[in-house]
Scaffold this active site. Structure first.
Site, PDB file in Angstrom:
ATOM      1  CG  ASP A  13      -1.892   0.076   0.921  1.00 54.60           C
ATOM      2  OD1 ASP A  13      -2.090   1.476   0.854  1.00 54.60           O
ATOM      3  OD2 ASP A  13      -3.330   0.204   1.610  1.00 54.60           O
ATOM      4  CG  ASP A  43      -4.138   5.998   0.740  1.00 50.43           C
ATOM      5  OD1 ASP A  43      -4.497   5.120   1.154  1.00 50.43           O
ATOM      6  OD2 ASP A  43      -3.580   6.590   1.568  1.00 50.43           O
ATOM      7  CD  GLU A  56      -8.608   5.629  -1.082  1.00 48.56           C
ATOM      8  OE1 GLU A  56      -9.416   4.810   0.037  1.00 48.56           O
ATOM      9  OE2 GLU A  56      -7.562   5.630  -1.060  1.00 48.56           O
ATOM     10  CG  HIS A  58      -8.935  -0.308   4.796  1.00 46.93           C
ATOM     11  ND1 HIS A  58      -8.525   0.036   3.501  1.00 46.93           N
ATOM     12  CD2 HIS A  58      -8.371   0.799   5.293  1.00 46.93           C
ATOM     13  CE1 HIS A  58      -7.998   0.856   3.079  1.00 46.93           C
ATOM     14  NE2 HIS A  58      -7.889   1.024   4.271  1.00 46.93           N
ATOM     15  CG  ASP A  59     -10.942   3.352   4.286  1.00 44.98           C
ATOM     16  OD1 ASP A  59     -10.485   2.689   5.173  1.00 44.98           O
ATOM     17  OD2 ASP A  59     -10.074   3.378   2.811  1.00 44.98           O
TER      18      ASP A  59
HETATM   19  C1  GLC Z   1      -7.341   5.723   2.391  1.00 43.69           C
HETATM   20  C2  GLC Z   1      -7.425   4.831   3.466  1.00 43.69           C
HETATM   21  C3  GLC Z   1      -7.616   5.220   4.762  1.00 43.69           C
HETATM   22  C4  GLC Z   1      -6.835   5.831   5.094  1.00 43.69           C
HETATM   23  C5  GLC Z   1      -6.809   7.513   4.206  1.00 43.69           C
HETATM   24  C6  GLC Z   1      -5.496   8.068   4.279  1.00 43.69           C
HETATM   25  O1  GLC Z   1      -8.820   6.475   2.022  1.00 43.69           O
HETATM   26  O2  GLC Z   1      -7.696   2.979   2.511  1.00 43.69           O
HETATM   27  O3  GLC Z   1      -7.732   3.595   5.600  1.00 43.69           O
HETATM   28  O4  GLC Z   1      -6.960   7.020   6.313  1.00 43.69           O
HETATM   29  O5  GLC Z   1      -7.073   6.893   2.889  1.00 43.69           O
HETATM   30  O6  GLC Z   1      -4.608   7.478   4.445  1.00 43.69           O
END
Ligand code: GLC
Ligand code: CA
Length: 557
Positions: free
Chosen positions: A98, A200, A255, A328-329
């Site tokens: 990641d 990310d 993402e 995970h979000d």
């Molecule tokens: C992305 C991740 C999340 C994180 C955010 C800041 O959305 O998936 O878990 O808090 O970025 O890095």
């Protein structure tokens, strides 16, 4: 179009903190993952995505990196990582990491230097601005996790930008040194043999010139129009691909925050040479009207069909995406889109039947293969997620909701739902995750929902996933193909045919808790059933009767 390994592959996302704890300190770790590689392989997974494993003070569980080329001490050592990578490859699987490149930790050396003085060589690694005339933040940008996106640095009397927590300062990608640092870190891992990166919030790396105030258009739209898709973004994605990714047998999964069907092509169309694929937020957020902990709309199947269709059409033959219904979000997929009580088993299986037959790379999240559900945290002391905690704190000031209601919303939508320890065994303390006190409590339903029991039950969700993912490997038409929708406006049934060369399948999904029938148009009695979450399929002449949450895939060829 060539179905490369990363297009055809199934990705399994691991949130290491919650996956498996090998030394009983309550925190999942790399050794814990190594112990479970055979299990992951037995699911017919091709690619493992690890949420961040790098050194971090864990303000946002590793999404705040303090050293891009070392391992978080709680997770283990570089030797552990090398073993993990080797053992993953030995089983014919790939491993992606990641990459959190929009921001780093305020405890990263770069930021510690930068905040020392205005003329520090690292100063320009970040975004600094003078206070506005009234002494407040330079503009009205809000952080994704509540409050202003600017934090005052008292030493220099300037604000720095943080789109996430104040311990996650945004990196200044306009500075070529920053880009080189990130590319070097990527090369470090790629040279070790990793197979790519999940990127990310990568659409946020380029900020609009002059940092203009955001208009009053709602947070989702602000992300699209102001925070994401900045003026230099595509230049940098192209550069990153050219200088790094394309030099390896590796891929990028972005993402897709702030991306819609009109802009997706700019990221993933083959001729652009930027990203290999992204996952968008339209499905993940289809019940979230305007950001978490605000209005929630009921799940609407027809709307979801439209979303799938829209994205399919947007990149048809020109680019590629990945499909996910959980990570995970977000809260757990079976709790959000299925029925996590009476039809737990049926709906968990049906949902994956749908997702695995959408065009694109299949992306599944740890624990969904056993139908892990949301958790009810009993009070705020049990909450761990920084986004939920910030919301709770802010609410204490604004009094928008009562404290009970705020906790209820956290339980419904909060990220901890997806982060409870993986439930390995119903007969062991903490579901077999750890003998120590877990950093976030285990869902008490581990006694019923766990890997060990499901291993023994041929009709379990787990064994259904295995069969489904194996079948998917044998039929490219699952992965991509031309769609024909049937009864598109039916609010309870989702039915489609897919065709690829000589392959043809029909997918029939009942999203309702009662039986539903429809006219299949032609006789389907004779055809082979590839996948079915019930023992039988009820067909009389052309009429199909689907049981509650039944999901079936027929081979029509
Ligand atoms: C992305 C991740 C999340 C994180 C955010 C800041 O959305 O998936 O878990 O808090 O970025 O890095
Ligand atoms: Ca541990």
């Amino acid at each position: 179009m060539e179905l490369t390994w990363f297009k055809k592959g199934t990705i399994y996302q691991i949130y290491p903190r919650s996956f498996n704890d090998s030394n009983d300190d309550g925190i999942g770790d790399l050794r814990g993952i190594i112990e479970k590689l055979d299990y992951i392989h037995s699911l017919h997974i091709d690619i493992i995505w690890l949420s961040p494993i790098f050194s971090s003070p864990n303000d946002d569980n590793g999404y705040d990196i303090s050293d891009y080329c070392s391992i978080m001490s709680e997770f283990g050592t570089m030797e552990d990582f090398d073993v993990l990578l080797k053992e993953t490859h030995k089983r014919g699987m790939r491993l992606i990491l990641d990459l959190v490149a929009n921001h780093c930790s305020d405890e990263h050396k770069w930021f510690e230097e930068a905040r020392k003085s205005k003329d520090n060589p690292y100063r320009d690694y970040f975004h600094w601005k003078k206070p506005s005339i009234d002494g407040g933040p330079p503009n009205n940008w809000k952080s994704f996790f509540g409050g202003s996106a600017w934090e005052l640095d008292e030493v220099s009397d300037e604000y720095y930008l943080h789109l996430f927590t104040k311990k996650q300062p945004d990196l200044n990608w306009e500075n070529p040194k920053v880009r080189e640092e990130i590319y070097d870190a990527m090369r470090f891992w790629l040279d070790k043999g990793v197979d790519g990166f999940r990127m990310d919030v990568i659409p946020l790396i380029s900020k609009p010139e002059g940092y203009p105030d955001a208009p009053d258009i709602g947070f989702r739209k602000i992300i699209e129009d102001v925070y994401a898709n900045g003026p230099t973004l595509h230049r940098y994605l192209n550069e990153m691909n050219e200088e790094v990714i394309s030099k390896y047998d590796a891929f990028s999964l972005a993402e897709g925050v702030g991306i819609n069907e009109d802009t997706v092509g700019l990221y993933v169309n083959y001729d652009r040479k930027e990203l290999d694929m992204l996952y968008h937020f339209d499905i993940l957020e289809c019940t979230i009207v305007n950001g978490k902990f605000e209005e929630v709309s009921p799940f609407d199947l027809v709307q979801m069909k439209h979303i799938f269709k829209k994205w399919r059409d947007a990149i048809h033959q020109t680019g590629w995406i990945a499909n996910a219904m959980g990570n995970h979000d977000f809260a757990r997929m079976v709790s959000r889109f299925g029925d996590d009580k009476k039809y737990h088993k049926e709906s968990a299986k049906m949902l994956m039947t749908m997702l695995s037959t959408q065009n694109g790379t299949l992306n599944i999240y740890q624990g969904d293969e056993i139908g892990m559900t949301n958790i009810s945290l009993l009070n705020i002391d049990e909450v761990r997620d920084i986004q939920s905690l910030n919301f709770y704190k802010e609410n204490k000031i604004t009094h928008k909701y009562t404290e009970e209601l705020a906790l209820e919303m956290i339980n419904k939508e909060g990220r901890d739902n997806a982060r409870t320890p993986v439930q390995w065994d119903g007969d062991e303390i903490n579901g077999g995750f750890s003998k120590g006190e877990p950093w976030l409590k285990a869902n008490p339903n581990y006694k019923d929902i766990n890997v060990a029991y499901q291993e023994k039950d041929p009709n379990s969700i787990l064994n259904f996933y295995r069969n489904l993912l194996k079948t998917r490997k044998e039929h490219d038409v699952f992965v991509h193909g031309d769609f024909e929708e049937i009864e598109f406006n039916n609010p309870k049934l989702y039915i489609y045919k897919k065709k690829l060369g000589k392959e043809e399948i029909m997918v029939m999904l009942n999203f309702n808790s009662s039986e539903e029938s429809f006219d299949a148009g032609s006789n389907i009695n004779e055809v082979e059933v590839l996948v079915n979450n019930y023992e039988n399929l009820d067909v009389e002449n052309n009429n199909v009767l689907l049981k509650p949450y039944q999901g079936v895939i027929l081979d029509l060829k």
